[in-house]
Design an enzyme around this catalytic site. Structure first.
Site, PDB file in Angstrom:
ATOM      1  N   GLY A 186      -4.139   3.346   0.920  1.00 45.66           N
ATOM      2  CA  GLY A 186      -4.465   2.480   2.058  1.00 45.66           C
ATOM      3  C   GLY A 186      -3.329   2.273   3.036  1.00 45.66           C
ATOM      4  CG  ASN A 197      -1.940  -1.098   1.191  1.00 50.02           C
ATOM      5  OD1 ASN A 197      -2.391  -1.489   0.118  1.00 50.02           O
ATOM      6  ND2 ASN A 197      -2.306  -1.621   2.348  1.00 50.02           N
ATOM      7  CG  HIS A 250       3.992  -2.389   5.704  1.00 46.22           C
ATOM      8  ND1 HIS A 250       4.071  -1.041   5.975  1.00 46.22           N
ATOM      9  CD2 HIS A 250       2.690  -2.638   5.438  1.00 46.22           C
ATOM     10  CE1 HIS A 250       2.872  -0.503   5.884  1.00 46.22           C
ATOM     11  NE2 HIS A 250       2.007  -1.449   5.545  1.00 46.22           N
ATOM     12  CG  HIS A 280       0.059  -6.029   3.401  1.00 49.33           C
ATOM     13  ND1 HIS A 280      -0.597  -6.064   4.611  1.00 49.33           N
ATOM     14  CD2 HIS A 280       0.277  -4.719   3.140  1.00 49.33           C
ATOM     15  CE1 HIS A 280      -0.780  -4.825   5.061  1.00 49.33           C
ATOM     16  NE2 HIS A 280      -0.254  -3.985   4.184  1.00 49.33           N
ATOM     17  CG  HIS A 311       9.096   0.955   8.713  1.00 51.70           C
ATOM     18  ND1 HIS A 311      10.147   1.277   9.555  1.00 51.70           N
ATOM     19  CD2 HIS A 311       9.502  -0.139   8.022  1.00 51.70           C
ATOM     20  CE1 HIS A 311      11.143   0.411   9.381  1.00 51.70           C
ATOM     21  NE2 HIS A 311      10.773  -0.470   8.452  1.00 51.70           N
TER      22      HIS A 311
HETATM   23  P1  AMP Z   1      -0.922  -0.671   5.849  1.00 45.91           P
HETATM   24  O1  AMP Z   1      -2.398  -0.367   5.863  1.00 45.91           O
HETATM   25  O2  AMP Z   1      -0.456  -1.164   4.484  1.00 45.91           O
HETATM   26  O3  AMP Z   1      -0.091   0.481   6.370  1.00 45.91           O
HETATM   27  O4  AMP Z   1      -0.736  -1.925   6.782  1.00 45.91           O
HETATM   28  C1  AMP Z   1      -0.345  -1.841   8.119  1.00 45.91           C
HETATM   29  C2  AMP Z   1      -0.615  -3.183   8.700  1.00 45.91           C
HETATM   30  O5  AMP Z   1       0.099  -3.304   9.910  1.00 45.91           O
HETATM   31  C3  AMP Z   1      -2.091  -3.452   9.026  1.00 45.91           C
HETATM   32  O6  AMP Z   1      -2.523  -4.610   8.316  1.00 45.91           O
HETATM   33  C4  AMP Z   1      -2.087  -3.676  10.550  1.00 45.91           C
HETATM   34  O7  AMP Z   1      -3.011  -4.657  10.956  1.00 45.91           O
HETATM   35  C5  AMP Z   1      -0.652  -4.076  10.805  1.00 45.91           C
HETATM   36  N1  AMP Z   1      -0.112  -3.794  12.149  1.00 45.91           N
HETATM   37  C6  AMP Z   1      -0.208  -2.649  12.844  1.00 45.91           C
HETATM   38  N2  AMP Z   1       0.464  -2.736  14.014  1.00 45.91           N
HETATM   39  C7  AMP Z   1       1.016  -3.974  14.051  1.00 45.91           C
HETATM   40  C8  AMP Z   1       1.816  -4.694  15.002  1.00 45.91           C
HETATM   41  N3  AMP Z   1       2.205  -4.134  16.155  1.00 45.91           N
HETATM   42  N4  AMP Z   1       2.175  -5.959  14.708  1.00 45.91           N
HETATM   43  C9  AMP Z   1       1.760  -6.538  13.564  1.00 45.91           C
HETATM   44  N5  AMP Z   1       1.019  -5.917  12.616  1.00 45.91           N
HETATM   45  C10 AMP Z   1       0.639  -4.657  12.858  1.00 45.91           C
HETATM   46 ZN    ZN Z   2      10.377   3.017  10.657  1.00 43.69          ZN
END
Ligand code: AMP
Ligand code: ZN
Length: 115
Positions: free
Chosen positions: A91, A85, A98, A100, A96
């Site tokens: 979204g 995202n 990441h 999925h 940071h």
């Molecule tokens: P995004 O919407 O692409 O920024 O995805 C962020 C994702 O991080 C979401 O799916 C959250 O459920 C997940 N998330 C947030 N905090 C944590 C955490 N402490 N450990 C694992 N996943 C997390």
């Molecule tokens: Zn960071």
């Protein structure tokens, strides 16, 4: 910097359940899974998003995608989705980078997920 994924990367904050770690990346289960298997792969280095990539991040991106592919293989996923995202309108909630990794569905209907 107050970045929760930096804290998880440094081990200052416990992540859900760790899946993989090396010197460059970390992978752990998403706390709010949107699929039977929902894992996040992050770089240890703070990069805000795909929109913030520099040319010298090429190896890092390769590493993130390769890690996701290896985890998918280890988990025996028959098929899966890899999603970045980018930005609020894309979204992205956590600034940071990441990736999925989503999979483990049994049927077509289940696959209609938004992450
Ligand atoms: P995004 O919407 O692409 O920024 O995805 C962020 C994702 O991080 C979401 O799916 C959250 O459920 C997940 N998330 C947030 N905090 C944590 C955490 N402490 N450990 C694992 N996943 C997390
Ligand atoms: Zn960071």
């Amino acid at each position: 910097m107050d970045c929760i994924f930096c804290k998880i990367a440094k081990g200052d904050m416990p992540a859900e359940k760790m899946v993989y770690e090396d010197d460059k990346v970390k992978a752990f289960y998403d706390i709010h899974p949107k699929a039977p298997v929902h894992i996040l792969v992050i770089p240890k280095e703070h990069v805000a998003s795909i929109a913030h990539l520099e040319e010298n991040h090429a190896d890092l991106i390769q590493k993130i995608i390769y890690t996701a592919k290896q985890i998918a293989k280890d988990q025996g996923l028959a098929g899966y989705r890899l999603v970045f995202n980018v930005g609020r309108n894309g979204g992205q909630v956590i600034d940071h980078l990441h990736l999925h990794l989503l999979g483990g569905w049994k049927g077509e209907q289940d696959r209609k997920v938004h992450v």
